[in-house]
Design an enzyme around this catalytic site. Structure first.
Site, PDB file in Angstrom:
ATOM      1  N   HIS A 156       0.822  -1.223   0.000  1.00 31.76           N
ATOM      2  CA  HIS A 156       0.000   0.000   0.000  1.00 31.76           C
ATOM      3  C   HIS A 156       0.851   1.266   0.000  1.00 31.76           C
ATOM      4  CE1 HIS A 156      -4.022  -1.875   0.814  1.00 31.76           C
ATOM      5  NE2 HIS A 156      -3.197  -2.890   1.017  1.00 31.76           N
ATOM      6  N   ASP A 364       3.248   9.537  -0.865  1.00 31.60           N
ATOM      7  CA  ASP A 364       2.127   8.699  -0.429  1.00 31.60           C
ATOM      8  C   ASP A 364       1.910   7.585  -1.442  1.00 31.60           C
ATOM      9  OD1 ASP A 364       0.026   7.962   1.214  1.00 31.60           O
ATOM     10  OD2 ASP A 364      -0.792   9.994   1.309  1.00 31.60           O
TER      11      ASP A 364
HETATM   12  O1  F6P Z   1      -0.164   1.459   3.778  1.00 26.56           O
HETATM   13  C1  F6P Z   1      -0.163   2.358   4.749  1.00 26.56           C
HETATM   14  C2  F6P Z   1      -1.005   1.961   5.940  1.00 26.56           C
HETATM   15  O2  F6P Z   1      -0.925   0.617   6.243  1.00 26.56           O
HETATM   16  C3  F6P Z   1      -2.427   2.418   5.714  1.00 26.56           C
HETATM   17  O3  F6P Z   1      -3.363   1.554   6.179  1.00 26.56           O
HETATM   18  C4  F6P Z   1      -2.516   3.633   6.540  1.00 26.56           C
HETATM   19  O4  F6P Z   1      -2.178   4.735   5.763  1.00 26.56           O
HETATM   20  C5  F6P Z   1      -1.521   3.448   7.609  1.00 26.56           C
HETATM   21  O5  F6P Z   1      -0.522   2.670   7.059  1.00 26.56           O
HETATM   22  C6  F6P Z   1      -2.082   2.894   8.881  1.00 26.56           C
HETATM   23  O6  F6P Z   1      -1.132   2.891   9.858  1.00 26.56           O
HETATM   24  P1  F6P Z   1      -1.287   2.131  11.239  1.00 26.56           P
HETATM   25  O7  F6P Z   1      -1.828   0.778  10.930  1.00 26.56           O
HETATM   26  O8  F6P Z   1       0.105   2.128  11.765  1.00 26.56           O
HETATM   27  O9  F6P Z   1      -2.215   2.953  12.038  1.00 26.56           O
END
Ligand code: F6P
Length: 462
Positions: A156, A364
């Site tokens: 992602h 991003d």
């Molecule tokens: O890919 C990035 C990501 O996994 C997305 O789900 C989101 O932008 C972020 O990281 C979520 O972060 P965390 O799970 O650390 O809150």
């Protein structure tokens, strides 16, 4: 029976239980899974040092299987290697990287824990779809335990160029581990090229026909699958959000003023400092906007116990304090800054109300806020998306007002342009972006990835 098993560190439940702070992965995968169902395996979000069995819970047609992390796993795997090494590196911030051997060991151990639990669930015929940088070694661990099922991986986040990747101790292992998946998907062509160059130039592998890669005896296919949103339901959800108390209060508090909205986890990749500086300049240089605009920045705290995030929070507090101290009047606040989330339908309604959606990350993977902002607009009076060229979404949403987020003056100019943009131009730009989202929604993303995974695994067998 053939089942889909999705594996990610973070899992999402539903709008009703959401606190509104989930990122793109949770929101996107949730929308994709709600339709066809399956098993969603991941971290419960809880830290617990007891050795508890995974918890299983069914909601709609999704069966959630979640495990807790021990404090040491949270520190070394989540906070350590995943979010203090891979995250800053993949977002082009090597100076924020904090590498420790112990965190790498913890990262591998936590992946092994995920693998061990998954081995108890996986049945012949299941398709396994692993998501994101937290779980890169998982495919290799499952293969070593004898799993022959199709296993795909989707990243992602961005993927760095080889020069940058080389700054991570043990980067060759990251590349080799990715080669253990049948299909590896990226958000953009740039990310995909970074991986291919890593395999070819970094490890001496080969780029073959039909998006295949070879590294010694390892083969995989790698392609671009830009994640999207559930386009057809977002406008309806925005209308449902208009009945919430929060929306009504926001609406009535604005009066005739134009709303600029930003919604981002409080993360250094989101360009929040530069965004505040651009808004400061907008007010400083254009008397016409004084008292006539309100900038609402919603930024739930994220990874607050990682030092770089704590430092960022203090910096943003000071930028926001400066704007308010300089321009506010006793009856007008130029900026409203909230460190908490809202339910998704409330946020979508706020997008609908906002004349400008400000999405200016320094880097991003995709940025689903940009896509959701577009999908939530009123077709007869749409707002304007101001979008960073360094977000994956800019590859598709090129009718937004595109800016370089490091160029603060350009962002100020884009904000002024967006606030003054005539209706016909707003409709024209919005329609082009909406066409993209209607032709390629979250369900198209899921079926393309899973269809390709079936195809590459069945052609490998035949
Ligand atoms: O890919 C990035 C990501 O996994 C997305 O789900 C989101 O932008 C972020 O990281 C979520 O972060 P965390 O799970 O650390 O809150």
């Amino acid at each position: 029976m053939s089942r889909l098993i999705v594996v990610s560190n973070r899992v999402a439940k539903s709008d009703a239980t959401s606190k509104g702070s989930e990122g793109g992965l949770a929101v996107g995968v949730m929308a994709a899974m709600e339709k066809d169902g399956g098993i969603w395996f991941g971290w419960s979000g809880k830290i617990d040092n007891r050795n508890e069995e995974p918890k299983t819970e069914t909601r709609g047609n999704i069966e959630y299987v979640t495990i807790n992390l021990r404090q040491s796993e949270y520190n070394q795997y989540y906070k350590g290697y995943a979010n203090s090494v891979l995250w800053p590196l993949f977002h082009q911030r090597p100076e924020l990287m904090r590498y420790r051997d112990i965190d790498l060991s913890g990262y591998l151990q936590a992946n092994q824990k995920f693998a061990d639990e998954l081995l108890k669930i996986i049945q012949p015929g299941d398709t396994i779809w692993v998501h994101d940088y937290h779980l890169i070694p998982l495919g290799k661990m499952l293969r070593e335990a004898g799993i022959k099922n199709p296993i795909g991986f989707f990243l992602h986040t961005p993927f760095p160029s080889l020069d940058l990747l080389r700054t991570v101790p043990g980067y060759t292992k990251t590349l080799k581990d990715l080669m253990r998946y049948d299909l590896v998907g990226f958000q953009t062509e740039g990310d995909h090229m970074g991986f291919c160059m890593g395999i070819a130039q970094g490890l001496g592998g080969e780029i073959l026909k039909n998006d295949k890669l070879r590294l010694g005896s390892l083969h995989c296919t790698s392609r671009v699958y830009p994640i999207s949103v559930e386009t057809s339901v977002l406008n309806g959800a925005a209308h449902a959000g208009m009945h919430t108390d929060e929306y009504r209060r926001l609406h009535s508090s604005l009066g005739d003023r134009s709303l600029i909205i930003g919604v981002d986890r409080l993360d250094y990749s989101k360009g929040l400092v530069q965004r505040c500086q651009a808004y400061d300049k907008l007010l400083g240089q254009n008397q016409e906007f004084i008292r006539n605009v309100v900038y609402l920045q919603i930024s739930p705290t994220s990874r607050g116990d990682v030092q770089a995030y704590g430092d960022l929070a203090k910096r943003i507090d000071s930028e926001v304090g400066h704007i308010i101290g300089t321009y506010a009047d006793f009856d007008w606040m130029p900026m409203r800054y909230l460190n908490r989330g809202f339910r998704r339908r409330t946020i979508l309604a706020m997008y609908n109300l906002a004349r400008v959606g400000l999405v200016t990350p320094l880097k991003d993977g995709m940025n689903l806020v940009a896509k959701e902002y577009v999908a939530a607009q009123n077709p007869e009076d749409p707002g304007v998306l101001v979008l960073s060229e360094l977000a994956g979404a800019a590859d598709e949403l090129d009718s937004a007002v595109i800016i370089n987020p490091y160029d603060v003056c350009a962002t100020t100019g884009a904000l002024a342009q967006a606030l003054k943009m005539p209706l016909n131009e707003r409709i024209d730009r919005w329609r082009k972006m909406m066409d993209v989202l209607e032709n390629h929604d979250i369900h198209a993303w899921q079926s393309k990835f899973l269809g390709d995974l079936q195809q590459v695994t069945s052609s490998a067998v035949s």
